[in-house]
Scaffold this active site. Structure first.
Site, PDB file in Angstrom:
ATOM      1  N   ARG A  71       0.839  -1.213   0.000  1.00 26.60           N
ATOM      2  CA  ARG A  71       0.000   0.000   0.000  1.00 26.60           C
ATOM      3  C   ARG A  71       0.869   1.256   0.000  1.00 26.60           C
ATOM      4  NH1 ARG A  71      -2.191   1.880   4.382  1.00 26.60           N
ATOM      5  NH2 ARG A  71      -2.590  -0.140   5.329  1.00 26.60           N
TER       6      ARG A  71
ATOM      7  N   TYR B 123     -17.354  15.110 -16.662  1.00 29.32           N
ATOM      8  CA  TYR B 123     -17.714  13.696 -16.625  1.00 29.32           C
ATOM      9  C   TYR B 123     -18.841  13.506 -15.603  1.00 29.32           C
ATOM     10  CZ  TYR B 123     -17.123   8.691 -15.717  1.00 29.32           C
ATOM     11  OH  TYR B 123     -17.334   7.354 -15.553  1.00 29.32           O
TER      12      TYR B 123
ATOM     13  N   ASP C 173      -8.975  17.599 -16.086  1.00 24.60           N
ATOM     14  CA  ASP C 173      -9.260  16.229 -16.514  1.00 24.60           C
ATOM     15  C   ASP C 173      -8.963  16.185 -18.009  1.00 24.60           C
ATOM     16  OD1 ASP C 173     -10.345  13.836 -17.430  1.00 24.60           O
ATOM     17  OD2 ASP C 173     -11.995  13.859 -15.984  1.00 24.60           O
TER      18      ASP C 173
ATOM     19  N   LYS D 146      -9.317   4.644 -20.073  1.00 23.53           N
ATOM     20  CA  LYS D 146      -9.701   4.953 -21.447  1.00 23.53           C
ATOM     21  C   LYS D 146      -8.513   4.726 -22.394  1.00 23.53           C
ATOM     22  CE  LYS D 146     -13.324   5.861 -19.132  1.00 23.53           C
ATOM     23  NZ  LYS D 146     -13.708   7.162 -18.590  1.00 23.53           N
TER      24      LYS D 146
HETATM   25  C1  LIG Z   1     -14.198   7.637 -17.375  1.00 22.47           C
HETATM   26  C2  LIG Z   1     -13.880   9.025 -17.000  1.00 22.47           C
HETATM   27  C3  LIG Z   1     -13.629   9.372 -15.671  1.00 22.47           C
HETATM   28  C4  LIG Z   1     -13.723   8.377 -14.537  1.00 22.47           C
HETATM   29  O1  LIG Z   1     -12.745   7.413 -14.646  1.00 22.47           O
HETATM   30  P1  LIG Z   1     -12.890   5.902 -14.072  1.00 22.47           P
HETATM   31  O2  LIG Z   1     -11.613   5.290 -14.450  1.00 22.47           O
HETATM   32  O3  LIG Z   1     -14.093   5.298 -14.723  1.00 22.47           O
HETATM   33  O4  LIG Z   1     -13.093   6.021 -12.602  1.00 22.47           O
HETATM   34  C5  LIG Z   1     -13.300  10.691 -15.397  1.00 22.47           C
HETATM   35  N1  LIG Z   1     -13.239  11.619 -16.372  1.00 22.47           N
HETATM   36  C6  LIG Z   1     -13.485  11.321 -17.660  1.00 22.47           C
HETATM   37  C7  LIG Z   1     -13.393  12.388 -18.683  1.00 22.47           C
HETATM   38  C8  LIG Z   1     -13.818  10.017 -18.021  1.00 22.47           C
HETATM   39  O5  LIG Z   1     -14.064   9.740 -19.307  1.00 22.47           O
END
Ligand SMILES: *Cc1c(COP(=O)(O)O)cnc(C)c1O
Length: 398
Positions: free
Chosen positions: A60, A113, A178, A203
């Site tokens: 951890r 998101y 983000d 992604k």
């Molecule tokens: C999918 C996504 C998230 C969240 O990510 P996870 O890996 O599903 O927790 C945050 N921001 C954007 C733009 C996303 O496409």
């Protein structure tokens, strides 16, 4: 080194000494020690957010397989360090939790998101949130504002936000971007003055739809604070996921460029279809009023949003008729994915707020993959033709 070389070579500095060509996957949960004083020293360093001095002690606190991925991602973002988490949401949560040390208020630019929007609204982290637009950030700041959050390109409208302009309005307050939709290949938010570049690594970074992960690239000081949060809250990335992501980064530039070339073809051809009301894609005429392409983002990316004539039911009917394109949320995979934001990813966001930022019920979000674009277009074409053929598109029965 240039970007493509960094992608292939980074986080591999210890391979020669180890005598390996692929990174070892270290699955240890605990690390036996011989010298108690040395172990204590290493533990203290990691508890303060630093790197191990010798032994990793406990998984951890630190894992070498994950650390190699973090090093590579940091290099690709032009950041000093990066901190990986169990998911994109865990990464955002860590940045928000850290901000509570400095204040109780966050300014968030919509659209975001759906999950981020929900987390902010939930009040779960004890933060007050002001939602605003990119040009109103300064007005939304309070003496206790600890963080500004933006997403660009925005999900699911593909709207671009001028990062440097938001940073200028935020002044001393750190800005988290983000940057999931852009990837480190097309955009490096830290170069625009942002403090945190966050990715849902689920992604594009993984790229094959088989890893859930998140990562934040930032300076060494901020990274130490985020690691401290990760040690305490335990939102760790599993070493196997770290391995897959590190491998994914090697092909990221090639995948993004190929999918982007496909997306450009598809976006322009979609616009010509009579059943398509509008196409939202950063490369299209009128979709980048502030001319951020080339300045902030080096290409339009791989995600295309389009509106279907005939409203919500027509959009849903297009979805049902698709035979090749995968009906699924998420994005950035090798295969092309399509989803209905109002029905799925943004279901929990307030409908009034959605309408304000242009997330209409007739909107579909297409994450273009690596198939031949002609095959994708043929599939979309037959589904859209059916909408045109119907006299009352709102009532298409499938
Ligand atoms: C999918 C996504 C998230 C969240 O990510 P996870 O890996 O599903 O927790 C945050 N921001 C954007 C733009 C996303 O496409």
């Amino acid at each position: 080194m240039r970007a493509d070389t960094i992608a292939v070579r980074s986080g591999r500095g210890d391979f020669e000494a180890l005598g390996v060509h692929a990174p070892p996957i270290d699955l240890s949960t605990t690390y036996p020690f011989q010298d108690l004083d040395a172990a204590t020293d290493s533990y203290d360093a990691m508890a303060a957010g630093g790197m191990p001095r010798g032994s990793s002690i406990y998984a951890r606190l630190h894992n070498p397989t994950v650390a190699r991925f973090e090093q590579a991602l940091a290099a690709m973002e032009g950041a000093e360090e990066a901190v990986a988490f169990a998911s994109g949401m865990a990464a955002t949560t860590a940045v928000l939790l850290e901000s509570r040390n400095r204040g109780n208020h966050v300014v968030a630019v919509r659209p975001l998101y759906g999950g981020t929007d929900e987390l902010l609204r939930s009040g779960l982290l004890g933060l007050e949130v002001t939602f605003t637009t990119a040009d109103q950030v300064h007005q939304a700041l309070r003496p206790d504002t600890a963080l500004v959050i933006v997403e660009t390109p925005g999900n699911p409208t593909l709207e671009l936000v001028d990062i440097a302009a938001v940073v200028a309005q935020a002044g001393e307050i750190p800005v988290m971007v983000d940057s999931t939709f852009a990837t480190p290949v097309l955009q490096n938010p830290l170069r625009q003055g942002a403090t945190f570049a966050m990715h849902s690594a689920t992604k594009f970074l993984g790229g094959h739809g088989d890893v859930i992960a998140g990562v934040v690239a930032t300076s060494g000081d901020w990274a130490a604070r985020l690691r401290q949060i990760r040690v305490i809250t335990g939102a760790l990335l599993h070493p196997l996921a770290g391995y897959l992501l590190h491998r994914g980064l090697q092909t990221l530039p090639v995948r993004v460029r190929a999918a982007q070339a496909n997306a450009e073809v598809i976006a322009h051809r979609l616009l010509q279809h009579p059943a398509v009301l509008a196409v939202q894609y950063p490369g299209m005429l009128g979709c980048d009023p502030e001319q951020l392409l080339g300045r902030q983002m080096s290409g339009p990316g791989t995600v295309v949003a389009f509106r279907v004539r005939g409203g919500c039911q027509a959009a849903q009917s297009v979805l049902r008729r698709l035979a090749l394109v995968t009906r699924a949320v998420s994005l950035g995979s090798v295969d092309t994915l399509i989803e209905h934001p109002v029905g799925l990813t943004h279901r929990l966001v307030d409908p009034g707020a959605l309408a304000e930022v242009g997330v209409t019920p007739d909107l579909l979000r297409l994450s273009v993959g690596l198939e031949d674009p002609e095959d994708i277009l043929a599939d979309l074409g037959q589904a859209l033709d059916a909408v045109v053929a119907s006299d009352s598109p709102g009532l298409v029965a499938v």
